[in-house]
Design a protein around this motif. Structure first.
Motif, mmCIF file in Angstrom:
data_model
loop_
_atom_site.group_PDB
_atom_site.id
_atom_site.type_symbol
_atom_site.label_atom_id
_atom_site.label_comp_id
_atom_site.label_asym_id
_atom_site.label_seq_id
_atom_site.Cartn_x
_atom_site.Cartn_y
_atom_site.Cartn_z
ATOM 1 N N THR A 63 0.749 -1.206 0.016
ATOM 2 C CA THR A 63 0.161 0.136 0.166
ATOM 3 C C THR A 63 0.795 1.234 -0.082
ATOM 4 O O THR A 63 1.994 1.131 0.420
ATOM 5 N N SER B 223 -3.874 -10.909 3.478
ATOM 6 C CA SER B 223 -3.269 -9.671 3.506
ATOM 7 C C SER B 223 -4.076 -8.667 2.652
ATOM 8 O O SER B 223 -4.366 -7.687 3.218
ATOM 9 N N GLU C 182 -5.859 -5.182 4.338
ATOM 10 C CA GLU C 182 -5.664 -3.846 3.726
ATOM 11 C C GLU C 182 -7.015 -3.302 3.400
ATOM 12 O O GLU C 182 -7.122 -1.924 3.329
ATOM 13 N N GLU D 231 -5.541 -3.103 17.926
ATOM 14 C CA GLU D 231 -4.774 -1.922 18.273
ATOM 15 C C GLU D 231 -5.101 -0.961 19.734
ATOM 16 O O GLU D 231 -4.343 -0.755 20.022
ATOM 17 N N LYS E 65 -0.001 5.058 12.701
ATOM 18 C CA LYS E 65 0.480 4.240 11.366
ATOM 19 C C LYS E 65 1.159 2.648 12.153
ATOM 20 O O LYS E 65 0.565 1.760 11.552
ATOM 21 N N GLU E 66 1.747 3.006 13.172
ATOM 22 C CA GLU E 66 2.483 1.737 13.525
ATOM 23 C C GLU E 66 1.692 0.737 14.217
ATOM 24 O O GLU E 66 1.660 -0.378 14.084
ATOM 25 N N ARG F 10 -1.427 0.636 13.654
ATOM 26 C CA ARG F 10 -2.232 -0.181 12.548
ATOM 27 C C ARG F 10 -1.411 -1.113 12.137
ATOM 28 O O ARG F 10 -2.230 -2.409 11.726
ATOM 29 N N GLU F 11 -0.099 -1.079 11.487
ATOM 30 C CA GLU F 11 0.631 -2.106 10.866
ATOM 31 C C GLU F 11 0.612 -3.367 11.715
ATOM 32 O O GLU F 11 0.514 -4.507 11.184
ATOM 33 N N GLN F 12 1.108 -3.091 12.904
ATOM 34 C CA GLN F 12 1.080 -4.141 13.883
ATOM 35 C C GLN F 12 -0.105 -5.128 13.841
ATOM 36 O O GLN F 12 -0.166 -6.165 14.104
ATOM 37 N N LYS G 30 -2.573 -5.290 11.761
ATOM 38 C CA LYS G 30 -2.719 -6.046 10.470
ATOM 39 C C LYS G 30 -2.082 -7.417 10.553
ATOM 40 O O LYS G 30 -2.390 -8.375 10.188
ATOM 41 N N GLY G 31 -0.719 -7.343 11.221
ATOM 42 C CA GLY G 31 0.031 -8.445 11.103
ATOM 43 C C GLY G 31 -0.278 -9.430 12.316
ATOM 44 O O GLY G 31 -0.353 -10.830 11.870
#
Length: 284
Positions: free
Chosen positions: A51, A85, A89, A224, A236-237, A239-241, A243-244
């Motif tokens: 993304t 994935s 997203e 989150e 942002k960090e 959100r990314e964690q 997702k994983g």
């Protein structure tokens, strides 16, 4: 379809196409920078979606590059990881899907991509879709993309399902403004953004979503919240964690169900054999 809160990262544009269709180059053309690696819409090793968020024509767009979904010859585990994935997203909703093809003969292979898209999201997703062609230099002189589409019944029917929306780019030769305004990426980009605006108006500002995307979004919100309590990180960090973690947990649940199913089937056949074999031996 559910109305989603507006925000800088909510206009999610999903690029869908088979490897080699020009997804990554198209994404770079839309963003006006080389953010995606040419030749692959997603990480070729992991199949994970990529993304990038940027303001384009004074509007924030998040492009989601997903062709890892359509790589041939990948294992079932890799395909499931690609799907998860993509879904994380896309959650909680999608402003528009760009279904990407090259300007060439529309074959069963291309039609299969459309079938897979509808299977993953639903046929309702086509109401939010735009068909986008790359390799515009392959169009004969004075031929526009709607003329090209009209020559194929399958393509014509697909574009009709997508509200008649289709555009054409050439990521190699149309970088500069051409004498023919139509054969200009800047002209086509402006027209594409108009199509995306039309999709929003047709659906009263509602993005495409479904139960799957909403469930994933709820899972990410819970993750989150836990991550936010455990340390000082940016939005942002976090959100990314999240997702994983959601992808990992869903993969673990998927394989657990597979093992349970295998054990159940094995036990069933073992019990069946335990009943049948003694009866056969008695008859002998």
């Amino acid at each position: 379809m559910r109305l989603l809160d507006s925000g800088p990262n909510t206009m999610r544009i999903v690029l869908l196409g088979k490897p080699g269709s020009g997804c990554s180059s198209l994404a770079n053309t839309i963003l006006g920078e080389d953010s995606f690696r040419s030749g692959s819409c997603s990480d070729s090793k992991t199949g994970l979606s990529l993304t990038k968020t940027k303001s384009v024509h004074n509007r924030p767009l998040t492009l989601i590059d997903t062709s890892g979904l359509f790589h041939p010859g990948v294992s079932e585990k890799e395909r499931k990881a690609s799907i998860l994935s993509c879904v994380t997203e896309c959650a909680p909703g999608v402003a528009a899907f760009l279904i990407v093809f090259k300007v060439e003969k529309f074959t069963e292979q291309e039609n299969d991509i459309v079938t897979q898209i509808c299977r993953l999201f639903s046929e309702d997703a086509l109401e939010y879709a735009v068909v986008v062609f790359t390799r515009g230099d392959q169009l004969p002189d004075r031929v526009k993309i709607h003329d090209f589409v009209s020559e194929s019944k399958a393509l014509r029917e697909l574009v009709e399902k997508c509200g008649g929306r289709c555009h054409v780019f050439d990521n190699r030769y149309w970088k500069q403004k051409q004498q023919d305004e139509y054969r200009s990426n800047q002209f086509q980009l402006a027209e594409l953004l108009k199509s995306i605006d039309e999709i929003a108006m047709e659906h009263d500002g509602r993005y495409y979503t479904d139960n799957m995307l909403l469930k994933v979004e709820n899972e990410m919100k819970r993750e989150e919240k836990l991550i936010r309590q455990s340390g000082n990180m940016s939005v942002k960090e976090i959100r990314e964690q999240a997702k994983g973690k959601v992808v990992k947990k869903r993969m673990e649940r998927s394989w657990f169900r597979l093992v349970v199913r295998f054990v159940f089937i094995s036990g069933f056949f073992a019990a069946l054999i335990g009943v049948i074999v003694p009866k056969l031996m008695k008859k002998q």
